[in-house]
Design an enzyme around this catalytic site. Sequence first.
Site, PDB file in Angstrom:
ATOM      1  CG  ASP A   1      -1.802   1.178   1.341  1.00 30.45           C
ATOM      2  OD1 ASP A   1      -2.642   1.345   0.437  1.00 30.45           O
ATOM      3  OD2 ASP A   1      -1.679   1.952   2.306  1.00 30.45           O
TER       4      ASP A   1
ATOM      5  CD  GLU B   1      -2.389   2.496  -3.456  1.00 26.79           C
ATOM      6  OE1 GLU B   1      -3.331   3.288  -3.637  1.00 26.79           O
ATOM      7  OE2 GLU B   1      -1.744   2.454  -2.399  1.00 26.79           O
TER       8      GLU B   1
END
Length: 733
Positions: free
Chosen positions: A415, A468
């Site tokens: 993330d 990401e």
Amino acid sequence: MNAHAVPPISTPAPPSGARPAPVAPGDRDRLLSGTHHDPHSVLGAHPVPGGVAFRVLRPYALSVTVVTDDLRTELHDDGAGFFTGLLPLRAVPDYRLHVAYEGTVHETEDAYRFLPALGELDLHLINEGRHEELWTALGARVMTHAGVLGTRFTVWAPNARGVRVCGNFCRWDGAAFPMRSLGSSGVWELFVPGIGEGELYKFEITRPDGTHTVRADPMARRAEVPPATASIVTESSYAWADGAWMAARGERPVHESPFSVYEVHLPSWRPGLTYRQLAEQLPAYVADLGFTHVELLPVAEHPFGGSWGYQVTGFYAPTARLGTPDDFKYLVDALHRAGVGVLMDWVPAHFPRDDWALAEFDGRPLYEPEDPQRAAHPDWGTLEFDYGRKEVRNFLVANAVYWCEEFHIDGLRVDAVASMLYLDYSREEGQWSPNEFGGRDNPDAVAFLQEMNATLYRRVPGVITIAEESTAWDGVTRATHDNGLGFGLKWNMGWMHDSLGYVQHEPVHRKYHHHEMTFSMVYAYSENYVLPISHDEVVHGKQALVSKMPGDWWQRRANHRAYLGFMWAHPGKQLLFMGQEFAQGAEWSPEHGPEWWLLDDEYHSAGDHRGMRDLVRDLNTLYRAEPALWERDTDPSGFAWVVGDAAEDNVFAFLRHAADGTPLLAVSNFSPVVRHDYRLGVPDDIPAWQEALNTDAARYGGSDLICPDPVKPESGEIRLTLPPLATVWLRPA
């Protein structure tokens, strides 16, 4: 001090003139204030002139008695919890303590008669920041040490003046269990006999300024159910049954394999279900829809459920909200046995400021940078990790390995990578300082990500890491030996933003935004991509996917179907968040989860949500059966535009090619009108084309304008009737 039992000599009780050996004032003060770095040098049994001195610290005890095979002697009460005695023995015996409290007597081994239970190799690797199995060295580990069953507690706290372990086994008063410092490593250790599975514990740390803080274990492998915050001693007894999956998962590179992902927030997929109850439903559902993988929003322990797991306090503990660590293993095992891979959101970019967790863990910045401006994450009110500190980097790299090795996780979606890579991420001028070369990139974060990826791919066959990363950082999925970050895949945020922007326009205006659907092919092969329609796109006022679409309800669903058909045919892997597979109209609610009631009989004919789910199943089935859609995903020769400039028509058509050259033709009409006899150039060597999928089919809720018969080319062209707001796939007949 002797860690091994020594047979005692037979001796009578000490003579009346024997004097106890009291604890020296300096040691006494440091032990009581929690600032002693070597309590084992004071407490326990030690040979001294005249015999063996016994020193015990047990606050609130009424008496302490030393018991051997031949001897039972009550120690002298020196006050403040100290008990001492001098026995005329020639060597330290094998002994136990009987500690009397009001109403009870506790029999135990003496924690201070043992040598360290952590080996020199472990300490060396920790010092070097290279302990790839850090969870086996730090934290709470049930073990047999010197023939005695107990738990070894270890914690890294280099700035602490002293550390004590406390828990329900000592009524949360750590005074009786000071830990010893193991040299320059910053590690504190204590083996506590008789402590085992299920015990609650924390570390009581004396800060450099002398104040105290009580902290959960950063390496805890199990935690209490929030809002409780204690760590729990745990040992796994799970027996895996996914050997066939684990052996086969690395046989083919992921970028040359089918890879479609169903993104799941476990607590809300079906609210109220535990890990084991989810294991009875989720694997069958995902396998039936044909997804190759699930991706779980973060499962590591987090205090605030509303963060959806993205503010982690227990990096090594699956959230206790849904069960135990072994229960989570059961879920992963069940998914594997159903033929479904398991990806997990992993959050090494930041951590919350809770005063019982990592923030200023030992009284000074430890896991975070010392510079407050550098430490503060500007978006989420959290703290960033200090990637330049080798022990912190080790904590995170080992954590990645831990999830993949201990829980058989098949891949990590990392993330917020961009917030790690850039020193000026979400910061204004004057809020950040350039690196040593004057640039805005964070070289420590780059080195960490490279080390994490290289270590994981070396240790875990078949694993995949996914970034990401929302910028144009060069080389996210390039190998580390070529100066890339080393990820296997990257979320294609550009494709997601552009394509969603296009379909949200009314069809009459889409011709002015045609490039938003074609621009992705300009950079499609710069990285290995995943096309993500994730949870982030269906929350915070962004609306569910079907509700983003313009027009009446029929047109919205038709747009939704056409878009998914386009997405599944586009180069790159696919990811779809739960609930979007049956076109629920409401935004995702983490409290209520997907609107499963839309699939009930009374809603079937009106909304045809089942038809949308059937389409997703067919998309996955055909996708997996057509190598043209995945075999050359990262090879430009696997794609060719047929029609890329028909802006006035809102039409897109392209070919995908398998490794053997077999093509698949995908045609999307994002206009609400039927286009008759639409001419498309096709390869000369295909005698006829057969419709393989049509999102306008009646079974999906469409108008059923399908082409049941093969279409034969004439002069290198075929003529098709394109249904309104639909995507059609054709393959050689």
